[in-house]
Design an enzyme around this catalytic site. Sequence first.
Site, PDB file in Angstrom:
ATOM      1  N   GLU A 157       5.852   5.423  15.673  1.00  0.00           N
ATOM      2  CA  GLU A 157       4.796   6.374  16.040  1.00  0.00           C
ATOM      3  C   GLU A 157       5.128   7.051  17.365  1.00  0.00           C
ATOM      4  OE1 GLU A 157       0.536   5.007  14.677  1.00  0.00           O
ATOM      5  OE2 GLU A 157       1.570   3.320  15.656  1.00  0.00           O
TER       6      GLU A 157
ATOM      7  N   TYR B 266     -14.734  27.556  26.229  1.00  0.00           N
ATOM      8  CA  TYR B 266     -14.155  26.642  25.244  1.00  0.00           C
ATOM      9  C   TYR B 266     -12.690  26.932  24.962  1.00  0.00           C
ATOM     10  CZ  TYR B 266     -16.056  30.305  22.137  1.00  0.00           C
ATOM     11  OH  TYR B 266     -16.393  31.487  21.559  1.00  0.00           O
TER      12      TYR B 266
ATOM     13  N   GLU C 174      -8.715   4.725  20.850  1.00  0.00           N
ATOM     14  CA  GLU C 174      -9.837   4.524  21.765  1.00  0.00           C
ATOM     15  C   GLU C 174      -9.497   5.061  23.160  1.00  0.00           C
ATOM     16  OE1 GLU C 174     -10.262   1.332  18.585  1.00  0.00           O
ATOM     17  OE2 GLU C 174      -8.609   2.291  19.654  1.00  0.00           O
TER      18      GLU C 174
ATOM     19  N   LYS D  90      -6.847  10.499  12.993  1.00  0.00           N
ATOM     20  CA  LYS D  90      -5.424  10.135  12.889  1.00  0.00           C
ATOM     21  C   LYS D  90      -5.097  10.059  11.395  1.00  0.00           C
ATOM     22  CE  LYS D  90      -2.170   6.708  14.682  1.00  0.00           C
ATOM     23  NZ  LYS D  90      -2.014   5.502  15.503  1.00  0.00           N
TER      24      LYS D  90
END
Length: 142
Positions: free
Chosen positions: A41, A73, A93, A118
């Site tokens: 990863e 934004y 997290e 993900k």
Amino acid sequence: MADRQTAARDEAPAQPNGGPLDELSVTGIECFGYHGVFEHERREGQPFVIDLTLGVDSRTAAGSDDLRDTVDYGSLVAAVKSAVERDPVDLIETLAQRICDVCLSSDRVDWARITVHKPDAPIDATFTDVALTITRQRRGQA
């Protein structure tokens, strides 16, 4: 899906000054990062999709019609993408908190609800998405 969105909206913190509870959302921000606990990863990277919902008071901007009175934004999305694309972390997290910190750095944002998707998580099963949603308020608010 609508029931989940309604439930999440109902859980958003109330504005402590009794002002309107306006929400600004930007969804589906596509990023590429090298986050995860596995070596491949971090070596190969993978896509992440970010959804932002921000608690704002839009009354001043609505009256002035001036970008300086609201959350830009476009700039915020650029900062979020940069936060995802910089140094890797193990957990979504941690990544979600990093993104939330970016959003709450604007004094125009009272709270932020961040979802990190993900979709290519290394799971040995057929699935559509792995996602984590966090909601945080600016420090010092009730």
